[in-house]
Design a protein around this motif. Structure first.
Motif, mmCIF file in Angstrom:
data_model
loop_
_atom_site.group_PDB
_atom_site.id
_atom_site.type_symbol
_atom_site.label_atom_id
_atom_site.label_comp_id
_atom_site.label_asym_id
_atom_site.label_seq_id
_atom_site.Cartn_x
_atom_site.Cartn_y
_atom_site.Cartn_z
ATOM 1 N N THR A 177 6.342 73.205 47.305
ATOM 2 C CA THR A 177 6.254 72.802 48.716
ATOM 3 C C THR A 177 4.881 72.978 49.350
ATOM 4 O O THR A 177 4.777 73.030 50.578
ATOM 5 C CB THR A 177 7.300 73.581 49.541
ATOM 6 N N GLU A 178 3.800 73.038 48.554
ATOM 7 C CA GLU A 178 2.488 73.100 49.183
ATOM 8 C C GLU A 178 2.306 71.965 50.194
ATOM 9 O O GLU A 178 1.676 72.158 51.247
ATOM 10 C CB GLU A 178 1.379 72.998 48.122
ATOM 11 N N ARG B 101 12.488 67.952 56.325
ATOM 12 C CA ARG B 101 12.449 66.491 56.219
ATOM 13 C C ARG B 101 11.385 66.052 55.213
ATOM 14 O O ARG B 101 11.534 64.998 54.573
ATOM 15 C CB ARG B 101 12.232 65.847 57.585
ATOM 16 N N ASP B 102 10.321 66.850 55.029
ATOM 17 C CA ASP B 102 9.343 66.554 53.978
ATOM 18 C C ASP B 102 9.970 66.747 52.597
ATOM 19 O O ASP B 102 9.710 65.982 51.661
ATOM 20 C CB ASP B 102 8.120 67.463 54.100
ATOM 21 N N ALA C 201 12.341 64.683 47.538
ATOM 22 C CA ALA C 201 13.473 64.890 46.632
ATOM 23 C C ALA C 201 14.296 63.629 46.424
ATOM 24 O O ALA C 201 14.714 63.329 45.293
ATOM 25 C CB ALA C 201 14.360 66.006 47.164
ATOM 26 N N PHE C 202 14.523 62.891 47.474
ATOM 27 C CA PHE C 202 15.468 61.783 47.390
ATOM 28 C C PHE C 202 14.776 60.453 47.623
ATOM 29 O O PHE C 202 13.860 60.364 48.446
ATOM 30 C CB PHE C 202 16.579 61.972 48.433
ATOM 31 N N PRO C 203 15.213 59.419 46.899
ATOM 32 C CA PRO C 203 16.422 59.347 46.052
ATOM 33 C C PRO C 203 16.250 59.844 44.621
ATOM 34 O O PRO C 203 17.194 59.776 43.826
ATOM 35 C CB PRO C 203 16.737 57.853 46.058
ATOM 36 N N ARG C 204 15.050 60.349 44.264
ATOM 37 C CA ARG C 204 14.820 60.680 42.854
ATOM 38 C C ARG C 204 15.772 61.747 42.332
ATOM 39 O O ARG C 204 16.114 61.752 41.137
ATOM 40 C CB ARG C 204 13.364 61.104 42.655
ATOM 41 N N GLY D 122 22.675 62.751 56.234
ATOM 42 C CA GLY D 122 21.510 63.021 57.062
ATOM 43 C C GLY D 122 20.237 63.252 56.271
ATOM 44 O O GLY D 122 19.329 63.934 56.753
ATOM 45 N N VAL D 123 20.149 62.678 55.079
ATOM 46 C CA VAL D 123 18.980 62.872 54.220
ATOM 47 C C VAL D 123 17.898 61.864 54.603
ATOM 48 O O VAL D 123 18.148 60.658 54.635
ATOM 49 C CB VAL D 123 19.357 62.714 52.734
ATOM 50 N N GLU D 124 16.693 62.352 54.861
ATOM 51 C CA GLU D 124 15.579 61.467 55.227
ATOM 52 C C GLU D 124 14.806 61.072 53.965
ATOM 53 O O GLU D 124 13.647 61.439 53.769
ATOM 54 C CB GLU D 124 14.673 62.148 56.246
ATOM 55 N N TYR D 125 15.470 60.296 53.125
ATOM 56 C CA TYR D 125 14.926 59.921 51.831
ATOM 57 C C TYR D 125 13.860 58.829 51.959
ATOM 58 O O TYR D 125 13.709 58.182 52.998
ATOM 59 C CB TYR D 125 16.043 59.438 50.912
ATOM 60 N N ARG D 126 13.125 58.653 50.881
ATOM 61 C CA ARG D 126 12.162 57.559 50.821
ATOM 62 C C ARG D 126 12.910 56.251 50.650
ATOM 63 O O ARG D 126 13.688 56.070 49.718
ATOM 64 C CB ARG D 126 11.188 57.742 49.655
ATOM 65 N N GLN D 127 12.690 55.324 51.544
ATOM 66 C CA GLN D 127 13.337 54.023 51.460
ATOM 67 C C GLN D 127 12.780 53.251 50.259
ATOM 68 O O GLN D 127 11.615 53.428 49.869
ATOM 69 C CB GLN D 127 13.076 53.221 52.732
#
Length: 542
Positions: free
Chosen positions: A457-458, A464-465, A470-473, A512-517
């Motif tokens: 997490t650096e 939300r970062d 993490a997602f969707p991977r 409520g996951v703020e994943y990469r679209q």
């Protein structure tokens, strides 16, 4: 079939669906109470239905039934849905729980919400699902040292892991940048080591600091709550206390832990940079006793068989310059500083084994000789894991080239703080934990007890970062860890997985996951002007 991870066997039958209504019951025999409690709470919140147990002794009520089957594997399950009932049977509570997660997916995305959007129209298609995991260790590392995540965020991540049938949370609790676990015998570990004066923003080449104090830690009761919450979701929490490197937060709190004949440890503060730190623990008996006392409290909180002691990225320069360390090498008749680190870790391997636990560490613990009972987290590639497995040691495959999810997801300029190699959703889906070097050696391959994706997490300042990285991977990784996929990554059905992901994105939305679209980051997910460290080209197979 749009289940993720993909089950071993899925059959859609010709029957009518099972309909949920206010009269639907949820019941089970002895040993199923914990899963009943979770399922009633989860589905009750989403549907608004009571899912009561029904009247004792009254048979024939339409409902959901849970049953233990002594002939089944502990984590395997069978789910059969007809118009009259949904029956989930398994060899153990874990299998029942994973079957319950499959049931939730079959009910549709709204079953993942915490309050009902509707109270009717709930149905389960007529299906038979038979399933069991490929690996026993299906893990995710969450680094709470570099950027602290409050307890509520950790609990939320346990729910997200459970929804994807992941069963190990590797909690990285200590590092140079912060000590996050309360140790009552040594209060300065959190009082001094639990916060830093400022933080590096992005990679060091940008030269930017935020000039804002950062800190936080979990009380022992917080961690007991996290462990209990995880256990209710069939997840084991593996704690990591990093030694002998990545220890500046501890040395800042207790300077006598450092190499005082080489550096003024009284002047050290909790580190504000990212990267590999030269300040490491000394190798005095007093330091061993200190960490034994720390671990006594750690073991009381965490019942996990494995305890992670790091062992990675420990520069040896201070030991080379330290007269005390050199005397230790001579006294113990060791070959060099690598063997000195091995001696340090072997001490704790024995200490943990005497208490019924096992040491696991990053693959640098192979250098200088591996402790007899130790397991290896193979992070720098496959080769260390292959060597450890061939030597009879258990291995968790987590190569940075494939499953470090802090690495960027695309090569475009909009990726926030772009570090590492491009690891797209498809790249993660094609990751194979058992490399070709082990496939022809079934005895060694059996020592690959699992796989793990790591979230360092650096470059993730808040939850939300972490969601974005993490997602969707993590959904693709979950399928790699659970499902019996073709061994050759090129043979995997990427098109089929991508189609199932179209059904999975609404589940992530409901959670409520703020994943990469798929089309790229939203404007607020970008970090323009914050320096990263992209690595060009394909990652090497190490």
């Amino acid at each position: 079939m749009d289940l993720i991870p993909a089950p071993l066997h899925f059959l859609a039958t010709d029957g009518e669906p099972f309909l949920l209504d206010p009269g639907t019951t949820l019941r089970g025999g002895p040993g199923t109470e914990g899963v009943q409690h979770w399922l009633r709470a989860a589905l009750g919140a989403a549907t608004g239905l009571p899912l009561g147990p029904g009247e004792p002794g009254v048979l024939g009520a339409r409902g959901i039934e849970l049953a233990l089957d002594a002939d089944s594997a502990a984590e395997g399950y069978r789910l059969e849905a007809t118009a009259e009932r949904v029956l989930i049977s398994a060899g153990g509570e874990a299998g029942l729980f994973w079957g319950a997660q499959t049931l939730r997916q079959l009910l549709g995305p709204d079953a993942f919400r915490r309050a009902p959007l509707r109270r009717d129209g709930w149905s389960v298609p007529a299906v038979v699902v038979e399933d069991a995991p490929r690996f026993g260790w299906r893990g995710v590392l969450l680094d709470v040292s570099r950027h602290f995540l409050p307890k509520a965020d950790v609990l939320r991540y346990l729910d997200l892991l459970a929804a994807h049938k992941l069963n190990v949370l590797h909690l990285h609790l200590t590092d140079d940048q912060g000590w996050r676990i309360e140790i009552k015998r040594y209060p300065k570990l959190t009082g001094t080591g639990g916060w830093r004066e400022r933080s590096m923003v992005g990679y060091r080449s940008g030269g930017v600091r935020d000039e804002r104090p950062h800190g936080g830690y979990y009380t022992q009761d917080d961690l007991r709550e996290i462990v209990a919450y995880a256990a209710d979701r069939q997840i084991t929490v593996v704690p990591e206390v990093d030694v002998p490197g990545h220890a500046q937060a501890a040395i800042a709190a207790y300077p006598e832990l450092g190499n005082q004949d080489v550096v003024d440890t009284e002047a050290l503060r909790t580190w504000t940079d990212w990267g590999v730190n030269p300040n490491v623990l000394n190798v005095e008996e007093s330091t061993l006793r200190f960490y034994e006392n720390v671990l006594e409290e750690v073991l009381e909180i965490f019942p996990s068989t494995f305890v992670h002691l790091g062992g990675d990225e420990c520069p040896k320069e201070q030991w080379k310059a330290s007269a005390a360390a050199q005397n230790r090498i001579k006294e113990l008749d060791l070959a060099d500083e690598d063997e000195l680190q091995s001696w340090f870790l072997r001490h704790f391997d024995t200490w943990l084994a005497e208490r019924g636990r096992r040491l696991i560490g990053w693959d640098e613990i192979l250098e200088g000789g591996l402790a007899p009972g130790a397991a290896v987290s193979s992070w720098r590639g496959y080769s260390a894991g292959v060597a450890a497995a061939r030597a009879g040691h258990d291995v968790v495959m987590c190569p940075e080239q494939h499953v470090y999810l802090d690495h960027r997801q695309a090569g475009g300029p909009d990726e926030p703080v772009p570090v590492g190699w491009v690891r797209s959703l498809e790249d993660v889906y094609r990751f194979e934990p058992v490399p070709p070097a082990l496939r022809q050696d079934p005895v060694a391959a059996a020592h690959v007890i699992g796989t793990q994706a790591n979230l360092w997490t650096e470059f993730m300042e808040q939850a939300r970062d972490v969601d974005y990285r993490a997602f969707p991977r993590l959904a693709a990784f979950a399928e790699v860890a659970w499902s019996r996929l073709p061994e050759q990554p090129a043979d995997r059905d990427w098109d089929g997985f991508e189609a199932r992901m179209r059904a999975h994105y609404p589940r992530l939305d409901a959670l409520g996951v703020e994943y990469r679209q798929p089309e790229g980051p939203k404007p607020w997910q970008r970090r323009p002007g914050v320096a990263g460290r992209p690595i060009e080209g394909l990652p090497p197979e190490v």
